[in-house]
Design a protein around this motif. Structure first.
Motif, PDB file in Angstrom:
ATOM      1  N   PHE A 183      -4.790  -6.341 -13.295  1.00 45.19           N
ATOM      2  CA  PHE A 183      -3.897  -5.783 -12.264  1.00 45.19           C
ATOM      3  C   PHE A 183      -4.142  -6.515 -10.948  1.00 45.19           C
ATOM      4  CE2 PHE A 183      -5.136  -2.536 -15.324  1.00 45.19           C
ATOM      5  CZ  PHE A 183      -3.909  -2.077 -15.774  1.00 45.19           C
ATOM      6  N   PRO A 184      -3.865  -7.806 -10.892  1.00 46.04           N
ATOM      7  CA  PRO A 184      -4.235  -8.596  -9.712  1.00 46.04           C
ATOM      8  C   PRO A 184      -3.391  -8.345  -8.479  1.00 46.04           C
ATOM      9  CG  PRO A 184      -2.953  -9.938 -11.222  1.00 46.04           C
ATOM     10  CD  PRO A 184      -3.199  -8.628 -11.922  1.00 46.04           C
ATOM     11  N   ASP A 185      -2.237  -7.689  -8.659  1.00 46.70           N
ATOM     12  CA  ASP A 185      -1.288  -7.564  -7.561  1.00 46.70           C
ATOM     13  C   ASP A 185      -1.182  -6.161  -6.979  1.00 46.70           C
ATOM     14  OD1 ASP A 185      -0.309  -6.752  -9.984  1.00 46.70           O
ATOM     15  OD2 ASP A 185       1.275  -8.264 -10.074  1.00 46.70           O
ATOM     16  N   HIS A 186      -1.907  -5.205  -7.547  1.00 45.42           N
ATOM     17  CA  HIS A 186      -1.719  -3.824  -7.106  1.00 45.42           C
ATOM     18  C   HIS A 186      -2.311  -3.549  -5.722  1.00 45.42           C
ATOM     19  CE1 HIS A 186       0.447  -1.915 -10.345  1.00 45.42           C
ATOM     20  NE2 HIS A 186      -0.327  -2.509 -11.228  1.00 45.42           N
ATOM     21  N   GLU A 187      -3.407  -4.176  -5.378  1.00 47.14           N
ATOM     22  CA  GLU A 187      -3.978  -3.952  -4.046  1.00 47.14           C
ATOM     23  C   GLU A 187      -3.003  -4.416  -2.964  1.00 47.14           C
ATOM     24  OE1 GLU A 187      -6.608  -2.326  -3.080  1.00 47.14           O
ATOM     25  OE2 GLU A 187      -7.215  -1.859  -5.127  1.00 47.14           O
ATOM     26  N   ARG A 188      -2.420  -5.583  -3.171  1.00 44.29           N
ATOM     27  CA  ARG A 188      -1.442  -6.083  -2.213  1.00 44.29           C
ATOM     28  C   ARG A 188      -0.223  -5.172  -2.148  1.00 44.29           C
ATOM     29  NH1 ARG A 188       3.078  -8.212  -3.119  1.00 44.29           N
ATOM     30  NH2 ARG A 188       2.595  -8.643  -5.310  1.00 44.29           N
ATOM     31  N   CYS A 189       0.216  -4.710  -3.312  1.00 45.52           N
ATOM     32  CA  CYS A 189       1.398  -3.844  -3.363  1.00 45.52           C
ATOM     33  C   CYS A 189       1.114  -2.502  -2.683  1.00 45.52           C
ATOM     34  CB  CYS A 189       1.795  -3.624  -4.828  1.00 45.52           C
ATOM     35  SG  CYS A 189       3.393  -2.838  -5.050  1.00 45.52           S
ATOM     36  N   LEU A 190      -0.072  -1.973  -2.883  1.00 45.36           N
ATOM     37  CA  LEU A 190      -0.446  -0.712  -2.243  1.00 45.36           C
ATOM     38  C   LEU A 190      -0.497  -0.867  -0.728  1.00 45.36           C
ATOM     39  CD1 LEU A 190      -1.330   2.213  -2.876  1.00 45.36           C
ATOM     40  CD2 LEU A 190      -3.691   1.400  -2.827  1.00 45.36           C
ATOM     41  N   ALA A 191      -1.004  -1.997  -0.266  1.00 49.78           N
ATOM     42  CA  ALA A 191      -1.048  -2.259   1.170  1.00 49.78           C
ATOM     43  C   ALA A 191       0.365  -2.380   1.739  1.00 49.78           C
ATOM     44  CB  ALA A 191      -1.837  -3.536   1.443  1.00 49.78           C
ATOM     45  N   GLU A 192       1.259  -3.024   0.997  1.00 48.33           N
ATOM     46  CA  GLU A 192       2.647  -3.167   1.441  1.00 48.33           C
ATOM     47  C   GLU A 192       3.335  -1.812   1.501  1.00 48.33           C
ATOM     48  OE1 GLU A 192       6.754  -5.525   0.128  1.00 48.33           O
ATOM     49  OE2 GLU A 192       4.836  -6.049  -0.804  1.00 48.33           O
ATOM     50  N   MET A 193       3.068  -0.963   0.521  1.00 46.83           N
ATOM     51  CA  MET A 193       3.650   0.375   0.511  1.00 46.83           C
ATOM     52  C   MET A 193       3.162   1.183   1.708  1.00 46.83           C
ATOM     53  SD  MET A 193       3.124   3.439  -2.290  1.00 46.83           S
ATOM     54  CE  MET A 193       4.204   2.756  -3.556  1.00 46.83           C
ATOM     55  N   THR A 194       1.875   1.106   1.989  1.00 44.29           N
ATOM     56  CA  THR A 194       1.308   1.846   3.113  1.00 44.29           C
ATOM     57  C   THR A 194       1.916   1.387   4.428  1.00 44.29           C
ATOM     58  OG1 THR A 194      -0.783   2.089   1.893  1.00 44.29           O
ATOM     59  CG2 THR A 194      -0.845   2.454   4.272  1.00 44.29           C
TER      60      THR A 194
END
Length: 246
Positions: free
Chosen positions: A49-60
Motif C-alpha cells: 500500500f505505497p500510496d495510502h499515506e500520501r492519499c490520506l494526507a491529501e484527503m486531510t
C-alpha cells in the motif's frame, strides 16, 4: 525509489507469493540496500500500500480547506480522492486487490488503512455537527456509510479487472448516501430527549378502558386495558361486562 521498491516487490509477490518473498529479496531485485527499503516502508506489508499515506494526507488537506456549507457532500468528494488514486494505475490496483484476497494478513492491514480514512471523515463531520446531542453519532454513521458506499463501487470495478469507468459505480453509491443524509446539519436531539418526547406523545394519547377476549371455552382469557388513573369501579365494571359477554 519508493515506486521502484513497490514495483520490485509486486513482481516478486506475483512470481513467488507474498509469504515466500522477503525484504532481502525485494532490495536485491530493486538493486538497493535494506536501509533504503526501511527508509520508505516500515514493513513488507506497507509496500503493498505505497500510496495510502500520501492519499490520506491529501484527503486531510482537502477537508481542511473545504466549505462548511455541505459537510456530507464534502466527505463524499474526499472519498473520491481515494478512488482517483486507485484509478490512476488500474493494473497495479487490480493486482493488489487480488493479492489482498489471497493473504489474510494483508486483508487485516487493508482494513486498518480503511479505518484511518473513516476516522478522518468522521473527524471532519464531528467538527461540523458538534459534540452535543447525536452530533458525534451522526458523524460516525455518515463516515461509515461513505466508506461503505465508496468501497462497494470500487470493488465492483476491481473485480471486473479494472474494466470500464470506476467513477460511475462509486458516484451512484455515494449519491445514495447523500440522498439519505444530506440535510441541514443542525444539532440533533439526544437519545434521552427523543425518548422523553416519545413518552410525552404516548402520555397524551387516551387509552380507553376495554376488554379483549382470547381463546375459547374453559381456556378463555380476558385481558383488561385501562388508562392510568382510571377509577377502580370503572375497571371492575368493564371486567364484569366482558365476563358477561363471554
Amino acid at each position: 525509489m519508493r515506486e521502484v521498491l513497490a514495483q520490485a516487490a509486486f513482481q516478486l509477490f506475483l512470481e513467488r507469493g507474498f509469504e515466500r518473498t522477503t525484504v532481502d529479496d525485494i532490495v536485491a531485485r530493486a538493486g538497493v540496500g535494506r536501509r533504503s527499503f526501511f527508509r520508505y516502508f516500515p514493513s513488507k506489508e506497507d509496500v503493498v500500500f505505497p500510496d495510502h499515506e500520501r492519499c490520506l494526507a491529501e484527503m486531510t488537506e482537502f477537508l481542511a480547506a473545504v466549505d462548511d456549507g455541505d459537510p456530507v457532500g464534502a466527505v463524499c468528494d474526499a472519498a473520491r480522492i481515494v478512488l482517483r488514486m486507485y484509478a490512476a494505475d488500474p493494473e497495479f490496483s487490480v493486482q493488489r486487490y487480488r493479492l489482498t484476497r489471497e493473504v489474510p494478513g494483508l486483508r487485516t492491514y487493508e482494513l486498518s488503512v480503511v479505518r484511518r480514512y473513516e476516522q478522518t471523515l468522521a473527524g471532519h463531520l464531528r467538527g461540523r455537527f458538534g459534540a452535543g446531542g447525536d452530533g458525534e453519532l451522526r458523524a460516525e454513521v455518515i463516515a461509515a456509510s461513505v466508506v461503505a458506499a465508496h468501497n462497494n463501487g470500487l470493488r465492483l470495478w476491481l473485480r471486473s479487472g479494472g474494466e470500464g469507468d470506476p467513477e460511475a459505480a462509486v458516484d451512484h453509491a455515494l449519491d445514495l448516501v447523500r440522498d439519505v443524509w444530506e440535510r441541514p446539519a443542525g444539532p440533533s436531539p439526544s437519545l434521552e430527549e427523543q425518548l422523553e418526547k416519545q413518552a410525552g406523545k404516548q402520555a397524551e394519547k387516551p387509552v380507553p378502558a376495554g376488554g379483549i377476549t382470547a381463546g375459547s371455552g374453559d381456556n378463555e382469557v380476558i385481558v383488561m386495558v385501562a388508562a392510568k388513573g382510571t377509577p377502580m369501579w370503572r375497571v371492575v365494571q368493564q371486567i364484569e361486562a366482558a365476563v358477561g359477554e363471554s
